[in-house]
Design a protein around this motif. Structure first.
Motif, mmCIF file in Angstrom:
data_model
loop_
_atom_site.group_PDB
_atom_site.id
_atom_site.type_symbol
_atom_site.label_atom_id
_atom_site.label_comp_id
_atom_site.label_asym_id
_atom_site.label_seq_id
_atom_site.Cartn_x
_atom_site.Cartn_y
_atom_site.Cartn_z
ATOM 1 N N ALA A 153 0.850 -1.185 0.000
ATOM 2 C CA ALA A 153 0.000 0.000 0.000
ATOM 3 C C ALA A 153 0.886 1.234 0.000
ATOM 4 O O ALA A 153 2.044 1.174 0.415
ATOM 5 C CB ALA A 153 -0.889 -0.005 1.238
ATOM 6 N N PRO A 154 0.355 2.347 -0.452
ATOM 7 C CA PRO A 154 1.163 3.572 -0.415
ATOM 8 C C PRO A 154 1.586 3.885 1.011
ATOM 9 O O PRO A 154 0.816 3.709 1.941
ATOM 10 C CB PRO A 154 0.219 4.648 -0.952
ATOM 11 C CG PRO A 154 -0.984 3.952 -1.468
ATOM 12 C CD PRO A 154 -0.965 2.553 -0.973
ATOM 13 N N ALA A 155 2.810 4.334 1.179
ATOM 14 C CA ALA A 155 3.342 4.636 2.505
ATOM 15 C C ALA A 155 2.594 5.826 3.103
ATOM 16 O O ALA A 155 2.409 6.829 2.446
ATOM 17 C CB ALA A 155 4.820 4.936 2.428
ATOM 18 N N GLN A 156 2.171 5.682 4.351
ATOM 19 C CA GLN A 156 1.526 6.764 5.080
ATOM 20 C C GLN A 156 2.546 7.302 6.068
ATOM 21 O O GLN A 156 3.258 6.526 6.702
ATOM 22 C CB GLN A 156 0.304 6.236 5.832
ATOM 23 C CG GLN A 156 -0.784 5.712 4.941
ATOM 24 C CD GLN A 156 -1.458 6.840 4.159
ATOM 25 O OE1 GLN A 156 -1.674 7.924 4.687
ATOM 26 N NE2 GLN A 156 -1.744 6.597 2.905
ATOM 27 N N PRO A 157 2.599 8.622 6.230
ATOM 28 C CA PRO A 157 3.536 9.139 7.229
ATOM 29 C C PRO A 157 3.083 8.737 8.625
ATOM 30 O O PRO A 157 1.889 8.652 8.897
ATOM 31 C CB PRO A 157 3.466 10.652 7.018
ATOM 32 C CG PRO A 157 2.185 10.902 6.318
ATOM 33 C CD PRO A 157 1.855 9.660 5.553
ATOM 34 N N SER A 158 4.027 8.501 9.494
ATOM 35 C CA SER A 158 3.701 8.133 10.868
ATOM 36 C C SER A 158 3.153 9.353 11.602
ATOM 37 O O SER A 158 3.335 10.502 11.169
ATOM 38 C CB SER A 158 4.945 7.627 11.581
ATOM 39 O OG SER A 158 5.838 8.710 11.799
ATOM 40 N N ASP A 159 2.478 9.094 12.743
ATOM 41 C CA ASP A 159 1.975 10.202 13.553
ATOM 42 C C ASP A 159 3.112 11.130 13.966
ATOM 43 O O ASP A 159 2.956 12.356 13.967
ATOM 44 C CB ASP A 159 1.269 9.669 14.797
ATOM 45 C CG ASP A 159 -0.038 8.956 14.466
ATOM 46 O OD1 ASP A 159 -0.529 9.085 13.324
ATOM 47 O OD2 ASP A 159 -0.561 8.263 15.357
ATOM 48 N N LEU A 160 4.255 10.544 14.314
ATOM 49 C CA LEU A 160 5.392 11.382 14.726
ATOM 50 C C LEU A 160 5.905 12.242 13.575
ATOM 51 O O LEU A 160 6.282 13.399 13.778
ATOM 52 C CB LEU A 160 6.519 10.508 15.277
ATOM 53 C CG LEU A 160 6.272 9.950 16.677
ATOM 54 C CD1 LEU A 160 7.376 8.972 17.067
ATOM 55 C CD2 LEU A 160 6.182 11.077 17.698
ATOM 56 N N ALA A 161 5.912 11.712 12.362
ATOM 57 C CA ALA A 161 6.354 12.509 11.214
ATOM 58 C C ALA A 161 5.387 13.665 10.966
ATOM 59 O O ALA A 161 5.808 14.786 10.641
ATOM 60 C CB ALA A 161 6.481 11.624 9.975
ATOM 61 N N VAL A 162 4.091 13.404 11.149
ATOM 62 C CA VAL A 162 3.098 14.475 10.958
ATOM 63 C C VAL A 162 3.272 15.540 12.041
ATOM 64 O O VAL A 162 3.255 16.742 11.756
ATOM 65 C CB VAL A 162 1.665 13.894 10.975
ATOM 66 C CG1 VAL A 162 0.622 15.001 10.983
ATOM 67 C CG2 VAL A 162 1.454 12.969 9.779
ATOM 68 N N LYS A 163 3.470 15.111 13.292
ATOM 69 C CA LYS A 163 3.667 16.074 14.377
ATOM 70 C C LYS A 163 4.946 16.889 14.151
ATOM 71 O O LYS A 163 4.962 18.100 14.391
ATOM 72 C CB LYS A 163 3.727 15.347 15.720
ATOM 73 C CG LYS A 163 2.398 14.736 16.121
ATOM 74 C CD LYS A 163 2.531 13.832 17.334
ATOM 75 C CE LYS A 163 1.228 13.104 17.621
ATOM 76 N NZ LYS A 163 1.367 12.107 18.695
ATOM 77 N N ALA A 164 6.000 16.237 13.692
ATOM 78 C CA ALA A 164 7.247 16.961 13.394
ATOM 79 C C ALA A 164 7.010 17.999 12.301
ATOM 80 O O ALA A 164 7.505 19.133 12.386
ATOM 81 C CB ALA A 164 8.340 15.969 12.988
#
Length: 187
Positions: A32-43
């Motif tokens: 599946a297409p890679a989803q950014p992690s919650d930590l990457a979104v928060k960063a």
């Protein structure tokens, strides 16, 4: 002249079967297409917040000074925050990530992500930064900064304490307030 039989590679049935097989292979392989992690979104949010906050003139970095984005206490982001900050600028100042053990060295910070080992320790850091022109951001626990991350409906969201920001001389843009889960306004 006799008609040539249609090429098996061009038949609609075969194309449909190939597409179905490709979809099945992707599903089975977990491709599946890679989803950014919650930590990457928060960063990423941490590096984007400055565009929606106005600091008092007295808190502007000097001409050659960087815009300091600090992590005080535990650093859940690691290299994700450095990657998110790379190449970012705020009013011509390069965003520089700093990691601090406590609030004593935070006077040059413009944003401070605070996550101490315990809620009481996080509260102590937030108390030390209160009334300073530093946008405080937290992620867990009862102690909350001016911006507090949460996961809502599977997405990274945040709450804003506008009253605390104003008390520290910060103005938060209405566009950022509009996308917050909630906004705590002053009396």
């Amino acid at each position: 002249m006799p008609a040539w039989p249609s090429s098996p590679a061009r038949s609609p049935e075969l194309r449909g079967l190939r597409l179905a097989a490709a979809a099945l292979l992707c599903a089975l392989s977990g491709a599946a297409p890679a989803q950014p992690s919650d930590l990457a979104v928060k960063a990423a949010f941490l590096t984007k917040f400055p565009a929606y906050v106005t600091w008092p003139a007295s808190a502007q970095p000097g001409a050659e000074a960087p815009f300091a984005l600090c992590v005080i206490g535990d650093d859940p982001f690691g290299p994700r925050l450095d990657a998110a900050a790379r190449g970012q600028q705020v009013d011509g100042h390069a965003v520089q990530v700093r990691r601090l053990g406590n609030a004593a060295a935070a006077s040059d910070c413009r944003i401070a992500f605070v996550q101490a080992a315990t809620p009481a320790a996080t509260s102590a850091v937030l108390d030390a930064l209160a009334d300073k022109p530093i946008l405080t951001v937290t992620d867990r626990g009862a102690a909350q900064g001016m911006v507090h991350f949460e996961i809502a409906e599977g997405r990274v969201r945040f709450r804003i304490d506008e009253a605390a920001a104003r008390k520290s001389g910060l103005e938060i843009n209405s566009r950022l307030l509009a996308i917050a889960l909630s906004v705590k306004r002053g009396p």
